[in-house]
Design an enzyme around this catalytic site. Sequence first.
Site, PDB file in Angstrom:
ATOM      1  N   ALA A  39      21.403  36.688 -65.312  1.00 25.35           N
ATOM      2  CA  ALA A  39      20.294  37.512 -64.828  1.00 25.35           C
ATOM      3  C   ALA A  39      20.238  37.411 -63.313  1.00 25.35           C
ATOM      4  CB  ALA A  39      18.969  37.058 -65.440  1.00 25.35           C
ATOM      5  N   ALA A  40      19.990  38.543 -62.671  1.00 24.52           N
ATOM      6  CA  ALA A  40      19.906  38.584 -61.208  1.00 24.52           C
ATOM      7  C   ALA A  40      18.717  39.442 -60.803  1.00 24.52           C
ATOM      8  CB  ALA A  40      21.209  39.134 -60.623  1.00 24.52           C
ATOM      9  N   SER A  41      18.600  39.740 -59.529  1.00 24.99           N
ATOM     10  CA  SER A  41      17.416  40.451 -59.047  1.00 24.99           C
ATOM     11  C   SER A  41      17.385  41.904 -59.498  1.00 24.99           C
ATOM     12  CB  SER A  41      17.347  40.392 -57.523  1.00 24.99           C
ATOM     13  OG  SER A  41      18.478  41.006 -56.961  1.00 24.99           O
ATOM     14  N   LEU A  42      18.565  42.535 -59.646  1.00 25.16           N
ATOM     15  CA  LEU A  42      18.591  43.957 -59.983  1.00 25.16           C
ATOM     16  C   LEU A  42      18.863  44.237 -61.458  1.00 25.16           C
ATOM     17  CD1 LEU A  42      20.488  45.492 -56.917  1.00 25.16           C
ATOM     18  CD2 LEU A  42      18.060  44.949 -57.190  1.00 25.16           C
ATOM     19  N   GLY A  43      19.399  43.280 -62.189  1.00 25.74           N
ATOM     20  CA  GLY A  43      19.717  43.531 -63.588  1.00 25.74           C
ATOM     21  C   GLY A  43      20.172  42.272 -64.288  1.00 25.74           C
ATOM     22  N   GLN A  44      20.579  42.417 -65.549  1.00 30.78           N
ATOM     23  CA  GLN A  44      21.109  41.295 -66.309  1.00 30.78           C
ATOM     24  C   GLN A  44      22.247  41.760 -67.209  1.00 30.78           C
ATOM     25  OE1 GLN A  44      17.232  40.171 -67.683  1.00 30.78           O
ATOM     26  NE2 GLN A  44      17.607  40.858 -69.779  1.00 30.78           N
ATOM     27  N   VAL A  45      23.044  40.792 -67.687  1.00 35.20           N
ATOM     28  CA  VAL A  45      24.297  41.095 -68.375  1.00 35.20           C
ATOM     29  C   VAL A  45      24.301  40.490 -69.779  1.00 35.20           C
ATOM     30  CG1 VAL A  45      26.806  40.860 -68.302  1.00 35.20           C
ATOM     31  CG2 VAL A  45      25.523  41.143 -66.169  1.00 35.20           C
ATOM     32  N   ASP A  94      30.256  41.150 -51.344  1.00 34.17           N
ATOM     33  CA  ASP A  94      29.382  40.079 -51.849  1.00 34.17           C
ATOM     34  C   ASP A  94      30.193  39.048 -52.634  1.00 34.17           C
ATOM     35  OD1 ASP A  94      27.004  38.753 -52.262  1.00 34.17           O
ATOM     36  OD2 ASP A  94      26.404  39.965 -53.988  1.00 34.17           O
ATOM     37  N   LYS A 112      25.974  45.536 -68.497  1.00 32.85           N
ATOM     38  CA  LYS A 112      25.038  45.277 -67.397  1.00 32.85           C
ATOM     39  C   LYS A 112      23.944  46.330 -67.452  1.00 32.85           C
ATOM     40  CE  LYS A 112      25.133  44.786 -62.329  1.00 32.85           C
ATOM     41  NZ  LYS A 112      26.045  44.846 -61.156  1.00 32.85           N
TER      42      LYS A 112
END
Length: 559
Positions: free
Chosen positions: A215-221, A370, A235
């Site tokens: 999970a990250a700031s813009l979405g999750q997998v 990144d 994603k």
Amino acid sequence: ALKEVRVEPSAAERADATALPQAEKATLQAVAARTAGVEPGPPIKLGLRGYLRLAKIARVIATLSLYLYLDQYDVHVKHQKKRLKARRDSAYALTRAAVFGEWLHRMRFGVLDAFLRVLRRLIVGGSATKLEHQERQAVWLKNKLIELGPTFIKIGQSMGTRADLLPLPFVKELGTLVDQVPPFPNAVARQIIERELGRKISEVYTEFDSEPVAAASLGQVYRARLHSGEEVAVKVQRPNLESTIKDDIIILKKVAAFSERFEQLNENADWAGMLREFDQTIHEEMDYVAEGRNADRFRENFKNWANIRVPEIYWEATTNKVLTMDFIRGTKVTDLEEQERKNISGSKVNRLLIKTYLKQLLEDGFFHADPHPGNLLVQDDGRLTFFDFGMVGRIDASLQSKMIDAFFHVVSKDPVGIAQDLINLDFLKPGTPHSVVKPVVERMFEFHFDLKLKDVNFKELTYDLADVMYDYPFRLPSNFTYIMRALMTLEGIGIITDPEFNFFETAKPYAKEFMLKREGRDFRKLFVDKLMGRDEGGKIDWNRTWKLAKMAFKTVLNT
């Protein structure tokens, strides 16, 4: 120069867009208008909740602005005293009343100056405690950005590369900023996937894990499996992300408009310009179709590199908010214990990573912007896998040529040439006399060139340059934001994976190879004017030619 190309949607994608709720269609139209250079209509009113968030954001910005102003207070006072002297001289040419009024103005300035110096002592500290205060303020800023959410985490990551705006401790602290956002509910994720794909989860995937793997700031997998048998990673974008970021940008535009009233707040930065750049970048990163196209291009660039892998994109299960790609297992590039257990050399992996970036920067002009450890995996067979192409950089031919010239001056230990390169690359604030900064840069690089190349640390050199950029009229061009971020992240990985790692020493042979290849193409195309360095007067630069010949000869001997 660093600008992503907007991918036009296919007919199927346009059909999917028509099925979206009206609010989302409006958002997509606004993004399309922004990309085309047309601003959408007037911003909506914030409402009570919006104004409360505005107050919270404004408090953080105001605190940071006050700190930076006090940190550079001596510079501001010097400028103010020049203005006071000019006013006084003008007053003497007028009446006694004008002189008396000017005397009162100087008195008010003196009182304010005394107050600000006391405030500076409390907030910034003295010469002995300044660094400690900066480090504490930097930690405070990072924590506040995390608290404010995805928009500000992304801004903080970008600020971590802006050594022209922030003192060194801030650059270091924000450089460690990572997404720290909890996952959103799985039921919501499934609803988004089914709405985006226009089918039930079971109609697209035979398996679909109940919990996200990341999970990250813009979405999750999520891990899943297609009906055709391929194991995939799915994603999915966070709900209401576009509206959240849109509202935050509306708030930030209000703050930027307010700051334009005060000249001193905009002295070292174009806040409105930076906000426009961020607005475009964050919307590109939210477009998963564009991310998939970026992955396809990156894979094509490395199609002849057997030791590099990029996940395959499954376009039949991909939209702007859902991305389906190969699920690839591997070891984090910084997990040395696991790599050793699998008989993988961490130092070799690191050198491969550096080589890929020299190719991306000096040859392809298209790079992964990144490269943090979460986006790089090492497979059991030693192959290096790149993930997450939402943030990419593009370098046009002109900038690439200037970068190659700069590298030529670095390897030939030419500080005068490097100083000129910084000018050519637009590292100076507009209107700055070149004669002011050339000696400063030359002295700094001469010190580093006195060291053996293997003893030079890229990050230390960057931080030295950061101090120069903060104290002198330098700025980091927007087209170098991603480049600097990528290079500093790469060296951080290198130091972890190989304690003897040195960026320059590792990059030198690969950069020479790509540089000679580039110069070789120019040799065939423009033999005299480019390779031989013929200037406008028709004089051949024999010194450059001789250095290039020696470099080529040494490269052949080392192969």
